[in-house]
Scaffold this active site. Structure first.
Site, PDB file in Angstrom:
ATOM      1  N   ARG A 139       6.768   5.579   1.250  1.00 11.22           N
ATOM      2  CA  ARG A 139       5.690   5.322   2.423  1.00 11.22           C
ATOM      3  C   ARG A 139       6.149   5.114   3.810  1.00 11.22           C
ATOM      4  O   ARG A 139       7.207   4.528   3.925  1.00 11.22           O
ATOM      5  CB  ARG A 139       4.880   4.096   2.018  1.00 11.22           C
ATOM      6  CG  ARG A 139       4.155   3.500   3.322  1.00 11.22           C
ATOM      7  CD  ARG A 139       3.305   2.573   2.905  1.00 11.22           C
ATOM      8  NE  ARG A 139       3.795   1.240   2.446  1.00 11.22           N
ATOM      9  CZ  ARG A 139       2.957   0.348   1.920  1.00 11.22           C
ATOM     10  NH1 ARG A 139       1.693   0.387   1.795  1.00 11.22           N
ATOM     11  NH2 ARG A 139       3.390  -0.967   1.440  1.00 11.22           N
ATOM     12  N   ARG A 173       8.411   0.343   6.599  1.00  6.51           N
ATOM     13  CA  ARG A 173       8.497  -1.224   6.533  1.00  6.51           C
ATOM     14  C   ARG A 173       9.750  -1.728   6.044  1.00  6.51           C
ATOM     15  O   ARG A 173      10.249  -1.318   4.945  1.00  6.51           O
ATOM     16  CB  ARG A 173       7.237  -1.743   5.822  1.00  6.51           C
ATOM     17  CG  ARG A 173       5.993  -1.598   6.799  1.00  6.51           C
ATOM     18  CD  ARG A 173       4.691  -1.728   5.836  1.00  6.51           C
ATOM     19  NE  ARG A 173       4.679  -2.758   4.889  1.00  6.51           N
ATOM     20  CZ  ARG A 173       3.791  -3.257   3.997  1.00  6.51           C
ATOM     21  NH1 ARG A 173       2.483  -2.436   4.122  1.00  6.51           N
ATOM     22  NH2 ARG A 173       4.006  -4.074   3.412  1.00  6.51           N
TER      23      ARG A 173
HETATM   24  P1  ADP Z   1       0.518  -3.833   0.803  1.00  6.57           P
HETATM   25  O1  ADP Z   1      -0.026  -2.867   1.833  1.00  6.57           O
HETATM   26  O2  ADP Z   1       1.875  -3.333   0.472  1.00  6.57           O
HETATM   27  O3  ADP Z   1      -0.235  -4.589  -0.050  1.00  6.57           O
HETATM   28  P2  ADP Z   1       0.398  -5.749   3.217  1.00  6.57           P
HETATM   29  O4  ADP Z   1       0.689  -4.903   4.494  1.00  6.57           O
HETATM   30  O5  ADP Z   1      -0.913  -5.750   2.851  1.00  6.57           O
HETATM   31  O6  ADP Z   1       1.259  -5.057   1.786  1.00  6.57           O
HETATM   32  O7  ADP Z   1       1.234  -6.922   2.915  1.00  6.57           O
HETATM   33  C1  ADP Z   1       2.341  -7.130   3.321  1.00  6.57           C
HETATM   34  C2  ADP Z   1       3.024  -8.703   3.337  1.00  6.57           C
HETATM   35  O8  ADP Z   1       2.190  -9.492   4.227  1.00  6.57           O
HETATM   36  C3  ADP Z   1       2.769  -9.198   1.961  1.00  6.57           C
HETATM   37  O9  ADP Z   1       3.826  -8.886   0.917  1.00  6.57           O
HETATM   38  C4  ADP Z   1       2.645 -10.555   2.108  1.00  6.57           C
HETATM   39  O10 ADP Z   1       3.970 -11.289   2.501  1.00  6.57           O
HETATM   40  C5  ADP Z   1       1.804 -10.725   3.634  1.00  6.57           C
HETATM   41  N1  ADP Z   1       0.402 -10.738   3.471  1.00  6.57           N
HETATM   42  C6  ADP Z   1      -0.349  -9.730   3.707  1.00  6.57           C
HETATM   43  N2  ADP Z   1      -1.673 -10.128   3.925  1.00  6.57           N
HETATM   44  C7  ADP Z   1      -1.607 -11.596   3.098  1.00  6.57           C
HETATM   45  C8  ADP Z   1      -2.573 -12.392   2.467  1.00  6.57           C
HETATM   46  N3  ADP Z   1      -3.961 -12.348   2.532  1.00  6.57           N
HETATM   47  N4  ADP Z   1      -2.140 -13.618   1.799  1.00  6.57           N
HETATM   48  C9  ADP Z   1      -0.662 -13.831   2.092  1.00  6.57           C
HETATM   49  N5  ADP Z   1       0.157 -13.008   2.538  1.00  6.57           N
HETATM   50  C10 ADP Z   1      -0.245 -11.672   3.012  1.00  6.57           C
HETATM   51  P1  ADP Z   2      -1.615  -0.199   0.148  1.00  8.22           P
HETATM   52  O1  ADP Z   2      -2.050  -0.354   1.437  1.00  8.22           O
HETATM   53  O2  ADP Z   2      -2.375  -0.540  -0.992  1.00  8.22           O
HETATM   54  O3  ADP Z   2      -0.233  -0.845   0.124  1.00  8.22           O
HETATM   55  P2  ADP Z   2      -1.166   2.667   1.030  1.00  8.22           P
HETATM   56  O4  ADP Z   2      -2.413   2.966   1.477  1.00  8.22           O
HETATM   57  O5  ADP Z   2      -0.170   2.286   2.020  1.00  8.22           O
HETATM   58  O6  ADP Z   2      -1.126   1.334   0.061  1.00  8.22           O
HETATM   59  O7  ADP Z   2      -0.257   3.903   0.150  1.00  8.22           O
HETATM   60  C1  ADP Z   2       0.830   3.536  -0.429  1.00  8.22           C
HETATM   61  C2  ADP Z   2       1.686   5.001  -0.230  1.00  8.22           C
HETATM   62  O8  ADP Z   2       1.204   5.880  -1.312  1.00  8.22           O
HETATM   63  C3  ADP Z   2       1.190   5.593   0.947  1.00  8.22           C
HETATM   64  O9  ADP Z   2       2.547   6.283   1.397  1.00  8.22           O
HETATM   65  C4  ADP Z   2       0.384   6.564   0.894  1.00  8.22           C
HETATM   66  O10 ADP Z   2       0.499   7.790   1.594  1.00  8.22           O
HETATM   67  C5  ADP Z   2       0.540   7.032  -0.624  1.00  8.22           C
HETATM   68  N1  ADP Z   2      -0.866   7.290  -1.437  1.00  8.22           N
HETATM   69  C6  ADP Z   2      -2.027   6.426  -1.158  1.00  8.22           C
HETATM   70  N2  ADP Z   2      -3.012   6.523  -2.065  1.00  8.22           N
HETATM   71  C7  ADP Z   2      -2.355   7.678  -2.971  1.00  8.22           C
HETATM   72  C8  ADP Z   2      -2.729   8.275  -4.017  1.00  8.22           C
HETATM   73  N3  ADP Z   2      -3.794   8.088  -4.639  1.00  8.22           N
HETATM   74  N4  ADP Z   2      -1.801   9.358  -4.811  1.00  8.22           N
HETATM   75  C9  ADP Z   2      -0.373   9.496  -4.348  1.00  8.22           C
HETATM   76  N5  ADP Z   2      -0.070   8.508  -3.149  1.00  8.22           N
HETATM   77  C10 ADP Z   2      -0.885   7.814  -2.577  1.00  8.22           C
END
Ligand code: ADP
Ligand code: ADP
Ligand code: ZN
Length: 230
Positions: A139, A173
């Site tokens: 990502r 990230r």
């Molecule tokens: P992802 O897209 O991989 O699910 P996020 O960007 O939503 O990750 O979150 C990154 C990090 O921020 C999490 O691993 C956690 O540490 C923190 N975080 C985000 N949303 C929440 C929430 N609703 N409650 C607790 N921690 C959160």
């Molecule tokens: P989340 O917010 O749930 O952590 P993201 O939307 O950031 O997830 O997606 C994680 C990674 O996977 C990104 O690099 C995105 O471009 C890719 N991705 C998202 N949806 C799909 C899919 N359906 N198939 C393959 N790759 C995906």
């Protein structure tokens, strides 16, 4: 009594995207923003902005995020409440990555009840744990506009140039590495997955298969949002 045929809706839609890290919540939330004029509220983005700005909340959140654990409900609710005060949220919101604990879900219910609002749909994007590591390791994001990309699965049309804004700088990230992913998946299963039953009991749960192509999932989500906001 409202007249028949008159649209009396005044309440903005509230949609929740549930799913493990890498499920595609952010990718889909941005597509729904464009299509329905809703506002994406990502607590992850809000927390990363607080860390960058060096606020009190950001200072407390930083190490927890780097370890792949969940930030305390108190801090998450603080950044979310601040964001909910801004006028654009009246268009309706897609909550991306919130709630992640039962405490947060209960706090959201209370907040919405105060405002006479309710949840339109809680959409669980379901994916295999094995796929997550690959999704997260590949990502990256446009530094200028936040558009998300993937080394294998979603490359810009022209290499090194953002499709959305023409930007040429991209970021990865700090927590998107194989070691932290294991902790984030464990946190998802222990603390967030129970929300699937929570929303099922409220009668607002929708399940979507997150393993297909991005556009197919977007079509399915679009139909759910249309139904939930009709
Ligand atoms: P992802 O897209 O991989 O699910 P996020 O960007 O939503 O990750 O979150 C990154 C990090 O921020 C999490 O691993 C956690 O540490 C923190 N975080 C985000 N949303 C929440 C929430 N609703 N409650 C607790 N921690 C959160
Ligand atoms: P989340 O917010 O749930 O952590 P993201 O939307 O950031 O997830 O997606 C994680 C990674 O996977 C990104 O690099 C995105 O471009 C890719 N991705 C998202 N949806 C799909 C899919 N359906 N198939 C393959 N790759 C995906
Ligand atoms: Zn961009």
């Amino acid at each position: 009594m409202p007249e028949a045929g008159v649209d009396t809706r005044t309440k903005p839609a509230v949609l929740i995207l549930l799913g493990p890290p890498g499920a595609g919540k952010g990718t889909q939330a941005r597509m729904l923003e464009d299509r329905f004029g809703l506002v994406q509220l990502s607590t992850g983005d809000l927390l990363r902005a607080a860390v960058k700005a060096g606020t009190e909340a950001g200072k407390k959140a930083r190490a927890v995020m780097e370890a792949g654990e969940l930030v305390s409900d108190e801090i998450v609710l603080e950044v979310l409440r601040d964001r909910m005060q801004e006028p654009d949220v009246s268009r309706g919101v897609i909550l991306d990555g919130f709630p992640r604990t039962t405490g947060q879900a209960e706090a959201l219910d209370a907040l919405l009840a105060d405002q006479g609002q309710s949840i339109g749909a809680a959409i669980s994007i379901e994916v295999d744990d094995d796929a997550m590591v690959r999704r997260i390791s590949g990502r990256y994001t446009c530094a200028a506009c936040g558009e998300g990309y993937h080394d294998e699965f979603k490359q810009p049309a022209r290499a090194g140039i953002c499709d959305k804004c023409g930007g040429t700088e991209f970021t990865r990230r700090a927590d998107d590495n194989a070691e932290t992913v294991a902790a984030r998946l464990a946190a998802y299963h222990a603390q967030t997955a129970p929300l699937i039953a929570y929303y099922e009991a409220q009668g607002v749960l929708e399940r979507v298969d997150g393993m297909g192509p991005i556009d197919a999932i977007a079509t399915e989500l679009g139909a759910i949002v249309e139904r939930a906001t009709a």
